[in-house]
Scaffold this active site. Structure first.
Site, PDB file in Angstrom:
ATOM      1  N   HIS A   1      64.110 -20.975 -44.866  1.00 59.54           N
ATOM      2  CA  HIS A   1      64.452 -20.944 -43.445  1.00 59.54           C
ATOM      3  C   HIS A   1      63.845 -19.744 -42.717  1.00 59.54           C
ATOM      4  CE1 HIS A   1      68.128 -23.841 -43.857  1.00 59.54           C
ATOM      5  NE2 HIS A   1      66.988 -24.344 -44.284  1.00 59.54           N
TER       6      HIS A   1
ATOM      7  N   SER B   1      60.215 -25.268 -42.896  1.00 65.46           N
ATOM      8  CA  SER B   1      59.642 -26.168 -43.893  1.00 65.46           C
ATOM      9  C   SER B   1      58.163 -26.412 -43.628  1.00 65.46           C
ATOM     10  CB  SER B   1      60.376 -27.509 -43.879  1.00 65.46           C
ATOM     11  OG  SER B   1      61.736 -27.352 -44.236  1.00 65.46           O
TER      12      SER B   1
ATOM     13  N   LYS C   1      68.258 -39.932 -43.268  1.00 63.35           N
ATOM     14  CA  LYS C   1      67.096 -40.198 -44.127  1.00 63.35           C
ATOM     15  C   LYS C   1      67.381 -39.771 -45.567  1.00 63.35           C
ATOM     16  CE  LYS C   1      62.080 -39.697 -44.185  1.00 63.35           C
ATOM     17  NZ  LYS C   1      60.901 -39.251 -43.450  1.00 63.35           N
ATOM     18  N   ASP C   2      67.959 -38.576 -45.732  1.00 67.14           N
ATOM     19  CA  ASP C   2      68.302 -38.100 -47.076  1.00 67.14           C
ATOM     20  C   ASP C   2      69.375 -38.951 -47.727  1.00 67.14           C
ATOM     21  OD1 ASP C   2      66.450 -36.106 -46.934  1.00 67.14           O
ATOM     22  OD2 ASP C   2      67.860 -34.437 -46.856  1.00 67.14           O
TER      23      ASP C   2
ATOM     24  N   GLU D   1      64.242 -31.360 -76.241  1.00 65.68           N
ATOM     25  CA  GLU D   1      64.488 -32.362 -75.211  1.00 65.68           C
ATOM     26  C   GLU D   1      63.191 -32.643 -74.448  1.00 65.68           C
ATOM     27  OE1 GLU D   1      68.498 -33.533 -74.096  1.00 65.68           O
ATOM     28  OE2 GLU D   1      67.146 -34.051 -75.738  1.00 65.68           O
TER      29      GLU D   1
END
Length: 384
Positions: free
Chosen positions: A204, A208, A230-231, A274
């Site tokens: 911030h 972005s 949207k998210d 893993e």
């Protein structure tokens, strides 16, 4: 009469500025949703981990059975355990996509160097946290994975053996090791959560990035409601994807040998970490010298931390960098190849393939990134 608003009060006003009314570029695509999904994964891991810790016993004689107790006797314990185990895999899938999106669109370039560096630090802590968490069920892969990986420290000259003894809390992986790993596994997610806040603050600070890599100050929208909606689509899709693994294929991403209690007298034929460690493990394994292998792992993270300073291109997004775009897809394929090699036995042709893939990994970060930036910049000046 002045209108009162809850969100304009102290503290809440800060949250409102950063997660409600925060201005974001209007052209963000769904790849930008993986940042918020990573946050959801972290919350899921911490929440399920706290409840699992209420029933887990960090003792070499009881750890394996306490996990079975959680699965069989605790109400909803099977769901907690499968959400936590598969949640780790989901977390890494989301973070890897998030990082490769940053690589593709140049989110590591100036002025967002700190954002990338903190992100790499979070990845490193995630790898450490996941590794020590993998030890806790105290199955065969847990025990032997811990033995192999912690033994790598013995390659460090002079102090190596002392570090290994300190890590183990004795002369082998035993009860002291399990206890300290459990304590660290409980602590580190909160450190990751703290770094996540720093990551958001760094984001911030300058805003972005966007798919075009251009200054988008003149074309921004508030996070709410546009990007929340949207998210939300991405969150629901992720929840469905996650649920398929939890409810239908809960053991698909794990190793069957970890359902065998740890036995120091019986070494598994093939020790495999893993899946999300395999690319690092392949680089480690590709070098026959132990010290050189440890140095290569260190160089992996040095390369990632140094990326913002190795970049020489004034153009951010790979949408406008045709040469580097091809190299990006090559490094993505290389990471998949390394992950595949990491689960194969140490024999030809896997050894030579792993070595070539490892060389290309370092070539990309240390040579290709700075070189392509200069070449593309020269071509732009030459053609203009």
């Amino acid at each position: 009469m002045k209108r009162l608003s809850i969100i304009k009060q102290p503290i809440l006003s800060i949250l409102n500025d950063h997660i409600v009314d925060y201005p974001s570029p209007s052209n963000l695509n769904y790849f930008w949703s993986f940042g918020s999904i990573a946050g959801i994964c972290l919350v899921v891991q911490i929440a399920t981990g706290i409840f699992l810790a209420m029933h887990y016993t960090p003792h070499v004689d009881l750890a394996f059975m306490s996990v079975e107790h959680i699965m069989r006797d605790v109400e909803g314990g099977w769901l907690l355990r499968y959400m936590h185990a598969n949640g780790a895999s989901m977390f890494f899938i989301v973070v890897y996509i998030h990082m490769f999106r940053g690589l593709y669109y140049g989110s590591y370039t100036s002025p967002r160097e700190l954002l990338w560096i903190v992100g790499v630090a979070i990845l490193l802590l995630m790898i450490i946290t996941a590794f020590i968490g993998y030890v806790l069920p105290w199955g065969q892969m847990s025990f032997w994975g811990a033995t192999v990986i912690t033994s790598l420290a013995s390659a460090i000259p002079v102090v190596g053996n002392s570090i290994v003894t300190w890590l183990w809390g004795g002369f082998s992986v035993d009860n002291a090791t399990l206890n300290r790993f459990f304590s660290l596994h409980y602590l580190l997610p909160f450190v990751i959560a703290g770094l996540t806040i720093v990551h958001l603050a760094a984001l911030h600070q300058y805003g972005s990035n966007n798919p075009l890599g251009t200054n988008s100050a003149v074309d921004k929208l508030g996070l709410y409601p546009y990007f929340y909606v949207k998210d939300l689509v991405a969150w629901v899709a992720f929840a469905l994807f996650f649920s398929v693994f939890v409810y239908f294929f809960p053991n698909l991403l794990g190793h069957p040998d970890n359902y065998i209690p740890a036995n120091p007298m019986s070494t598994p034929a093939h020790i495999v970490p893993e899946w999300y460690f395999l690319w690092v493990y392949a680089i480690l394994r590709s070098i026959p010298n132990k010290l050189a292998g440890v140095a290569a792992i260190a160089l992996v993270f040095v390369s990632l931390f140094s990326l913002p300073f190795l970049n020489t291109s004034p153009i951010r997004s790979n949408n406008f960098r045709p040469i580097h775009r091809k190299l990006f897809w090559c490094i993505l394929a290389d990471c998949f190849l390394l992950s595949w090699i990491g689960q194969k036995p140490v024999e030809d042709p896997y050894i030579i393939i792993g070595q070539l893939a490892s060389v290309f990994f370092f070539f990309y970060f240390l040579v290709a990134v700075p070189l392509t930036g200069k070449i593309e910049h020269y071509l732009i000046k030459y053609k203009s």
